[in-house]
Design an enzyme around this catalytic site. Sequence first.
Site, short mmCIF file in Angstrom:
data_model
loop_
_atom_site.label_atom_id
_atom_site.label_comp_id
_atom_site.label_asym_id
_atom_site.label_seq_id
_atom_site.Cartn_x
_atom_site.Cartn_y
_atom_site.Cartn_z
N ASN A 98 -5.04 0.99 -3.28
CA ASN A 98 -6.27 0.28 -2.92
C ASN A 98 -6.08 -1.21 -2.64
O ASN A 98 -6.98 -2.00 -2.87
CB ASN A 98 -7.33 0.49 -4.00
CG ASN A 98 -7.60 1.96 -4.24
OD1 ASN A 98 -7.66 2.74 -3.31
ND2 ASN A 98 -7.70 2.34 -5.50
N GLU B 72 1.78 5.52 4.51
CA GLU B 72 2.23 6.39 3.41
C GLU B 72 3.76 6.54 3.40
O GLU B 72 4.31 7.62 3.22
CB GLU B 72 1.55 7.76 3.48
CG GLU B 72 0.03 7.72 3.49
CD GLU B 72 -0.59 7.19 2.21
OE1 GLU B 72 0.11 7.09 1.20
OE2 GLU B 72 -1.80 6.87 2.24
#
Length: 192
Positions: free
Chosen positions: A12, A88
């Site tokens: 986050n 990612e």
Amino acid sequence: MAKLYFYYASMNAGKSTTLLQADFNYRERGMRTALFTASVDDRFAAGTIASRIGLSAPATMFDAATDLAALVVTDHAQAPLSCVLVDEAQFLTAVQVDQLARIADVHAIPVLAYGLRTDFRGALFEGSARLLALADALIEIKSVCTCGRKATMNLRVDAQGRAVAQGAQTEIGGEERYLALCRRHHAEALGG
């Protein structure tokens, strides 16, 4: 000379948002990019890089068997690529990180990889470990712990919000499964 960049942060922190902004900047100047995201991340639509603030873009999915170098070289041969962006990146294999380094070194295409450095136990992911070893530039994207310190750890929590200390390294989730904490509060949450 093109470089391999590793942008890393806790959960986050805005990694996907930063990637999408970089992609926008290239495209705004008429340059082509190639976007990749891990197929294991199923929080959003398949083949999409999405940020929590609502930005998104289509991307090619990769898994451990994907030959990133072959995909990029083929795409680059059709029309020149100005940049390769990988979301990612912690889910890359060491071999795939080596491929990304060759894309920068041999084909002179900058590669920007974005991902977590460590898992919920504080252990390096394979892709992150190799990126830390090979990247020309390491850029930390900062996030904040609940206490105001820099968040460097990812705490996995269960449905009741209790800290989880055991389990598979990879479990996909967002704010409902992970909290970004400083090292001290991460250790305290795990009873250490």
